[in-house]
Design a protein around this motif. Structure first.
Motif, mmCIF file in Angstrom:
data_model
loop_
_atom_site.group_PDB
_atom_site.id
_atom_site.type_symbol
_atom_site.label_atom_id
_atom_site.label_comp_id
_atom_site.label_asym_id
_atom_site.label_seq_id
_atom_site.Cartn_x
_atom_site.Cartn_y
_atom_site.Cartn_z
ATOM 1 N N ALA A 45 0.849 -1.190 0.000
ATOM 2 C CA ALA A 45 0.000 0.000 0.000
ATOM 3 C C ALA A 45 0.884 1.239 0.000
ATOM 4 C CB ALA A 45 -0.924 0.000 1.212
ATOM 5 N N GLY A 46 0.328 2.323 -0.490
ATOM 6 C CA GLY A 46 1.078 3.578 -0.549
ATOM 7 C C GLY A 46 0.755 4.326 -1.820
ATOM 8 N N GLN A 47 1.738 5.046 -2.354
ATOM 9 C CA GLN A 47 1.500 5.802 -3.582
ATOM 10 C C GLN A 47 2.675 5.646 -4.535
ATOM 11 O OE1 GLN A 47 1.036 9.980 -2.582
ATOM 12 N NE2 GLN A 47 3.212 10.377 -2.895
ATOM 13 N N ILE A 48 2.331 5.715 -5.826
ATOM 14 C CA ILE A 48 3.333 5.641 -6.895
ATOM 15 C C ILE A 48 3.274 6.963 -7.652
ATOM 16 C CG2 ILE A 48 4.077 4.412 -8.968
ATOM 17 C CD1 ILE A 48 2.551 1.968 -7.929
ATOM 18 N N GLY A 49 4.400 7.660 -7.729
ATOM 19 C CA GLY A 49 4.460 8.886 -8.516
ATOM 20 C C GLY A 49 4.628 8.570 -9.994
ATOM 21 N N VAL A 50 3.872 9.274 -10.839
ATOM 22 C CA VAL A 50 3.903 9.011 -12.279
ATOM 23 C C VAL A 50 4.097 10.328 -13.029
ATOM 24 C CG1 VAL A 50 2.670 8.050 -14.261
ATOM 25 C CG2 VAL A 50 2.348 7.037 -11.992
ATOM 26 N N ASN A 534 -3.435 -2.648 -0.515
ATOM 27 C CA ASN A 534 -3.630 -4.101 -0.439
ATOM 28 C C ASN A 534 -3.386 -4.823 -1.764
ATOM 29 O OD1 ASN A 534 -4.018 -4.874 2.162
ATOM 30 N ND2 ASN A 534 -6.200 -5.318 1.967
ATOM 31 N N LEU A 535 -2.408 -4.393 -2.542
ATOM 32 C CA LEU A 535 -2.089 -5.090 -3.787
ATOM 33 C C LEU A 535 -1.061 -6.177 -3.515
ATOM 34 C CD1 LEU A 535 -1.759 -2.303 -6.524
ATOM 35 C CD2 LEU A 535 -3.811 -3.461 -5.687
ATOM 36 N N ASP A 536 -1.331 -7.386 -4.038
ATOM 37 C CA ASP A 536 -0.308 -8.421 -3.913
ATOM 38 C C ASP A 536 0.761 -8.199 -4.983
ATOM 39 O OD1 ASP A 536 -1.139 -9.589 -6.356
ATOM 40 O OD2 ASP A 536 -2.482 -10.991 -5.352
ATOM 41 N N GLN A 537 1.765 -9.049 -5.012
ATOM 42 C CA GLN A 537 2.906 -8.808 -5.894
ATOM 43 C C GLN A 537 2.516 -8.831 -7.363
ATOM 44 O OE1 GLN A 537 6.133 -11.764 -6.221
ATOM 45 N NE2 GLN A 537 7.594 -10.094 -5.830
ATOM 46 N N ILE A 538 1.642 -9.772 -7.754
ATOM 47 C CA ILE A 538 1.261 -9.864 -9.168
ATOM 48 C C ILE A 538 0.379 -8.687 -9.561
ATOM 49 C CG2 ILE A 538 -0.015 -11.234 -10.855
ATOM 50 C CD1 ILE A 538 2.745 -12.330 -10.149
#
Length: 719
Positions: A45-50, A534-538
């Motif tokens: 969980a968190g954020q991805i900068g794009v 809550n994203l799993d690795q895939i």
């Protein structure tokens, strides 16, 4: 330049989801109440900068500020660029929609939306089938009577029309009449009530009959005759008995066919045609030979206008044409048609050809990866509980680095008239369906049927290899669409009307296209964040794969994608990226004072992407999906991208074919169906590209036909 080209769209395979690896199968999504898993695997969980960089102009319009043009059709609209606070504005929902479509494709998820495909599509029956149908009258008491038919001279091309005028005019569609016929033609007409008098006036060879005028309108160029449906003069009409099941099937088939006819045209196309002088034409009026100008047939407009009451000898009759079949030696009706050379319906609707595992999920337990990540809503009317699931991905505000003066190119006056965007053509089976057998070039018939599958998900091809000044507007009076720029025509702009010695070409602004006051320039940079939970690795790996496409590959955003607009490049900005596992977030919130443990985002993203890549590589069907997706995202720098078009008969071979001012791509599809049968190439394969086809030369064909009927001249002998 060659005659080969790429269609603006192709299809990414959508394969049955029955044999996918475990992480991509259907299942219940995790709850939103905790950052944990039952299987012990970490979730992130968190954020991805794009960072998003514009590669070809992006068209995002402010539809609330549309205006009418100062010159041109008042139905035309001119749209400004969507801006907020002096900067170009991209709604986060547009970014999310772009990413969801791509995520669905590369994970082979269920279709998020698949509505409006439950009706069978239509196709044009061959001209020869006009000899295989018979006129009938259908009444509400489940009876069908088979009639005879005679030609009724009606239009200027028919020289006999003035000799059979009906009280100074012609009868209306379905009007009961009396007539004298000779051979297969009507020679005199009168009122139904005058049948006895008309019979006494019959001359040698003429037969008195009663029947109905069957007037479908001057709906094709060169039409000469209408039809008279009449009762056999010396016998009762043949009756075809129908049980309730046969009747219901016949009625439902008729209603579906009429819906298909009417669905192919908007009400405005039928009711808002403009005559010379500006008046609105009636649907049944002939305006000319060009597309949209011939008259419309009654089955297309009677639901739009009030038809006059007409009295008939039969109760509530339906006049139409019937195709028959033999069942246990008896004549049975196979189908009813509104015109002699009619459309027909494919046996199966597109929805029936889509594998059940690809249809939108109908319950909480059947969510595919895209549903679990981006969210899901139960089909309307399903009554399912829970009826929705909030996705675990959110797009933050999309911020432009430049103000509008730097980032937006503006166009003065009425703006830039865009080319006409093609309508979807699902009736073109060779484009939308995967036919697993080669058809003979003379074969005509249904193909949406058992054993055929849909191509997959539509994807717009990146327009690669465009010259630097392709998007510039050249100065001068010449039409900028008719001169190639380093081998490429400007496909995004609508051509002007052809210039003549008296008048220069005029910009075309009507209800078929729109004009724009500006676009977002190439090179403009936007920044946003993707908040994940809550994203799993895939699941995370598939997202990272989309955010780190190989160099030279692009996503498509905004309007006008078939015209080359909207290619954008996405890249991850690690400085604005912060991800942690559920355990790390738990420890952080328990402490309240300790910093969040570092997840080493760069390594985490690389590992997630690698895990997803490995999953693709060890699943052969998904390798084909990946290859097709990348082919659309990259395009082909050697080939132009445009809608299909034909080579005009007066344009020599080898001469580049510019966009047609009339935009008649339908002519290519007509010629392709008649002679070539070119299928849409599959993305990412070695299939041959499409090619421009020669335009049908009507004059040459007429000459060839007339020559066939002539006897060869005897050769003169010398001496």
């Amino acid at each position: 330049m060659t005659d080969e080209f790429l269609n603006p769209y192709g299809f990414i395979p959508a394969l049955p989801r029955t044999d996918l690896p475990e992480p991509l199968r259907d299942g219940r999504p995790p709850g939103h109440d905790r950052l944990a898993t039952d299987d012990g695997q970490p979730r992130w969980a968190g954020q991805i900068g794009v960072t998003m960089t514009v590669v070809t102009p992006v068209v995002v319009l402010d539809t609330t500020r549309a205006t009418r043009p100062e010159q041109g059709d008042p139905e035309h609209r001119v749209y400004p660029v969507l801006t907020r606070n002096g900067r170009p504005h991209l709604p986060p929902t547009s970014i999310k929609g772009m990413l969801r479509a791509a995520y669905e494709a590369i994970t082979n998820s269920r279709m998020g939306v698949f509505r409006g495909h439950d009706e069978p599509l239509g196709y044009r029956r061959p001209t020869s089938d006009g000899l295989k149908v018979e006129p009938v009258v259908v009444t509400g008491d489940r009876r069908v009577r088979v009639l005879k038919q005679a030609k009724l001279a009606r239009y200027p091309e028919s020289p006999e029309k003035d000799s059979i005028l009906f009280k100074g005019t012609m009868p209306k569609h379905r009007q009961g009449v009396a007539a004298l016929i000779k051979g297969d033609r009507v020679e005199r007409l009168s009122l139904w009530q005058d049948k006895d008098r008309l019979a006494k006036e019959a001359q040698e060879g003429q037969k008195p009959v009663t029947g109905f005028a069957y007037i479908t309108g001057r709906n094709i160029p060169g039409k000469k005759d209408e039809r008279l449906f009449y009762r056999p003069p010396d016998a009762d009409p043949e009756e075809i008995p129908l049980d309730q099941e046969e009747w219901d099937a016949l009625v439902s088939g008729w209603e579906a066919l009429i819906r298909n006819y009417r669905g192919a045209h908007s009400d405005d196309e039928i009711r808002r045609r403009v005559k010379d002088g500006g008046a609105i034409a009636e649907p049944w009026e002939w305006l000319g030979h060009e597309p949209g100008q011939p008259a419309w047939s009654p089955h297309l407009y009677e639901h739009l206008t009030d038809s006059p009451d007409v009295s008939y000898p039969y109760q509530s009759p339906l006049l139409c044409w019937a195709r028959f079949k033999k069942v246990n030696g008896q004549r049975k009706i196979a189908a009813l048609y509104p015109v002699m050379i009619s459309r027909d319906l494919h046996p199966a609707a597109p929805a029936e050809l889509l594998h059940p595992s690809l249809h939108p999920a109908d319950s909480f337990d059947k969510l595919s990866p895209a549903d679990r990540v981006f969210g899901w809503v139960a089909p309307e009317g399903s009554g399912r509980r829970p009826a929705a699931y909030r996705g675990r991905l959110r797009i933050g505000p999309v911020v432009c680095d430049q103000d509008a003066e730097q980032a937006v190119r503006t166009f003065d006056g009425d703006g830039l008239p865009l080319a006409i965007l093609g309508q979807p053509r699902p009736e073109q089976v060779g484009f939308y369906a995967e036919v697993r057998r080669k058809r003979h070039k003379d074969e005509v018939g249904p193909l949406y049927q058992e054993g055929v599958s849909l191509r997959g998900r539509k994807a717009y091809v990146h327009h690669a290899g465009l010259p630097e000044d392709y998007w510039d507007e050249p100065q001068g009076a010449a039409d900028p669409t008719q001169t190639p720029v380093e081998g490429r025509f400007r496909e995004f702009r609508r051509p002007r009307t052809p210039a003549t010695a008296e008048t220069p070409g005029q910009e075309q602004r009507d209800s078929q296209n729109r004009s724009i006051k500006g676009w977002i320039k190439p090179g403009t940079v936007f920044r946003f964040t993707i908040d994940v939970r809550n994203l799993d690795q895939i699941e995370l790996g598939a997202l990272v794969w989309l955010l780190r496409l190989p160099q030279g590959h692009f996503h498509r955003l905004g309007l006008g994608k078939p015209l080359g607009f909207g290619s954008v490049r996405l890249d991850i900005d690690l400085e604005r990226t912060e991800l942690a596992s559920g355990d790390q977030w738990r420890d952080y919130y328990r402490s309240l004072t300790a910093p969040l443990a570092s997840a080493e985002e760069s390594r985490l993203l690389d590992e997630a992407r690698a895990a997803y890549e490995a999953l693709l590589e060890r699943t052969p069907p998904l390798r084909a999906v990946k290859k097709a997706f990348l082919a659309a995202a990259k395009g082909d720098s050697e080939l132009p991208v445009h809608y299909p078009r034909t080579r005009p008969a007066d344009l020599p071979e080898g001469t580049p074919v510019p966009p047609n001012p009339e935009g008649n791509s339908y002519a290519w599809f007509t010629e392709n169906a008649r002679a070539e049968r070119l299928p849409l190439p599959r993305l990412g394969t070695s299939d041959a590209p499409l090619r421009i086809l020669p335009e049908k030369d009507e004059k040459k064909e007429q000459k060839d036909k007339s020559r066939k009927g002539r006897k060869p001249r005897p050769r003169k002998r010398n001496g």
